[in-house]
Structure formats: structure tokens, C-alpha cells
Scaffold this motif. Structure first.
Motif, PDB file in Angstrom:
ATOM      1  N   GLU A  47       0.999  -1.196  -0.036  1.00 17.34           N
ATOM      2  CA  GLU A  47      -0.021   0.150   0.058  1.00 17.34           C
ATOM      3  C   GLU A  47       0.862   1.211   0.077  1.00 17.34           C
ATOM      4  O   GLU A  47       1.805   1.474   0.778  1.00 17.34           O
ATOM      5  CB  GLU A  47      -0.850  -0.125   1.353  1.00 17.34           C
ATOM      6  N   TYR A  48       0.617   2.172  -0.895  1.00 12.23           N
ATOM      7  CA  TYR A  48       1.262   3.358  -1.089  1.00 12.23           C
ATOM      8  C   TYR A  48       0.287   4.597  -0.898  1.00 12.23           C
ATOM      9  O   TYR A  48      -0.878   4.564  -0.608  1.00 12.23           O
ATOM     10  CB  TYR A  48       1.959   3.269  -2.570  1.00 12.23           C
ATOM     11  N   ARG A  49       0.867   5.723  -1.021  1.00 12.81           N
ATOM     12  CA  ARG A  49       0.265   6.882  -0.887  1.00 12.81           C
ATOM     13  C   ARG A  49      -0.606   7.030  -2.175  1.00 12.81           C
ATOM     14  O   ARG A  49      -0.341   6.449  -3.136  1.00 12.81           O
ATOM     15  CB  ARG A  49       1.131   8.137  -0.998  1.00 12.81           C
ATOM     16  N   HIS A  50      -1.722   7.761  -2.085  1.00 11.66           N
ATOM     17  CA  HIS A  50      -2.635   7.924  -3.435  1.00 11.66           C
ATOM     18  C   HIS A  50      -3.466   6.759  -3.470  1.00 11.66           C
ATOM     19  O   HIS A  50      -3.829   6.371  -4.482  1.00 11.66           O
ATOM     20  CB  HIS A  50      -1.861   8.389  -4.696  1.00 11.66           C
ATOM     21  N   HIS A  51      -3.742   6.002  -2.194  1.00 15.80           N
ATOM     22  CA  HIS A  51      -4.692   4.834  -2.362  1.00 15.80           C
ATOM     23  C   HIS A  51      -4.168   3.611  -3.321  1.00 15.80           C
ATOM     24  O   HIS A  51      -5.032   3.076  -3.999  1.00 15.80           O
ATOM     25  CB  HIS A  51      -6.026   5.077  -2.546  1.00 15.80           C
TER      26      HIS A  51
END
Length: 188
Positions: A47-51
Motif C-alpha cells: 500500500e502506497y500513498r494515493h490509495h
């Protein structure tokens, strides 16, 4: 036919390993395992930033090797189909929990798929692309494929409405990962 009607394997949720830095672009890795007719698989959704969630899966016995995503598990088409349906099911369950979720994966071509004119034929990407199109409908998701990089982005339209630069932000965020893909293959 819906996903619920397709055969898949029971999934065991293992853990979520969260980043120690809440401001970092990497947020967590969600780890799942399942048995496919006697073969144990490990599927992770980073899981990364920006969903955005990056799917990776491999045989559990290879999970500690550098080439874990390059190794093929000669299991036959019916088992392979069920493995992909299982991974798609996990992705859709993540989407139910996070309605803004987008997904990304890479698929490196096999060594024998380099063609004469420098063009790459990537059977693995073609198969994954088919499954992505089937499970992640075009009403809710925009699909982008780069055969050259062996990458595929399933961009959530709802998130894109909230964040008009979503594609650029996600692409920029994953750019270091895309560069790794060309060398060590970050995903399956």
C-alpha cells in the motif's frame, strides 16, 4: 459471470506490516497466503500513498529468493486461473474496505519472449491484462498498460475525480519501482 461464481482458493489473511513513518510514500504491506492444490502461494499488496496497492505473488517456498517473481510454477491452466481469480478476489476485498483503491502490477516477460526486432512479447502480461479487464470494470476503473515496462495500472475513477492528477501522481510515485522492474522485477 461474477467473481463469486468463479472457483478460487480460500485465503488466509496473515498480517499488515505498517511503515514506521506515517509521512512516507510507502504505507504498509498486506500479506495473504493460500493453498492451490497442494502448492502454497504468498500474495502481497503493498500500500502506497494515493490509495494505490501493488500486487505481487509467488510460491511461498520461493518468497525469500531474489528471483521469486520470475519463477514459474508449472501448474496448468485451471490452477493458474484459480490463482489469478484468488488474487483478484483479494484486490476486490481491499477495494471494498478502501473505495478509493487503485491497483498496479508488473509482469516480466520470460527469457524466451524477446523477439528479433527488439519488441517484447509478454504472455504473462497479456494474461494478467485479461483478468484485470474482467474483474475491474471500466465503469469504476481506468486501465493503462505499458508493454515496454511490463506494467499495468488499474486507476480508480472515483479517486481520479477527487484527485484530477491521480495518474501522474501515482506514476511519479511508482517510477522508482518501474525502474527496478526493468532490472530485478519487483512484481509477479
Amino acid at each position: 459471470m461474477s467473481l463469486a461464481e468463479l472457483p478460487s482458493y480460500p485465503v488466509e489473511f496473515c498480517e499488515v506490516l505498517k511503515s514506521n513513518d506515517p509521512d512516507h510514500y510507502f504505507k504498509a504491506v498486506h500479506v495473504y497466503k493460500f493453498n492451490a492444490d497442494g502448492i502454497r502461494y504468498r500474495a502481497t499488496f503493498e500500500e502506497y500513498r494515493h490509495h494505490v496497492y501493488v500486487l505481487q505473488f509467488c510460491l511461498e517456498e520461493n518468497s525469500e529468493t531474489d528471483d521469486k517473481f520470475d519463477r514459474l510454477a508449472h501448474v496448468g491452466p485451471s490452477v493458474a486461473r484459480k490463482v489469478l481469480v484468488t488474487c483478484a478476489s483479494i484486490g476486490l476485498s481491499i477495494h471494498r474496505e478502501n473505495p478509493l483503491a487503485s491497483f498496479f502490477f508488473t509482469a516480466r516477460p520470460a527469457a524466451d519472449e524477446q523477439s528479433i526486432a527488439g519488441r517484447v512479447r509478454n504472455k504473462r502480461l497479456s494474461v494478467y491484462r485479461y483478468f484485470a479487464g474482467f474483474f475491474f470494470d471500466s465503469e469504476r476503473f481506468t486501465h493503462s498498460c505499458s508493454v515496454e515496462q511490463g506494467s499495468y495500472l488499474i486507476l480508480n475513477r472515483h479517486y481520479e475525480q477527487q484527485e484530477p492528477d491521480a495518474r501522474q501522481k501515482i506514476t511519479h510515485l511508482l517510477d522508482p519501482q518501474l525502474k527496478k522492474t526493468s532490472g530485478e522485477n519487483k512484481s509477479s
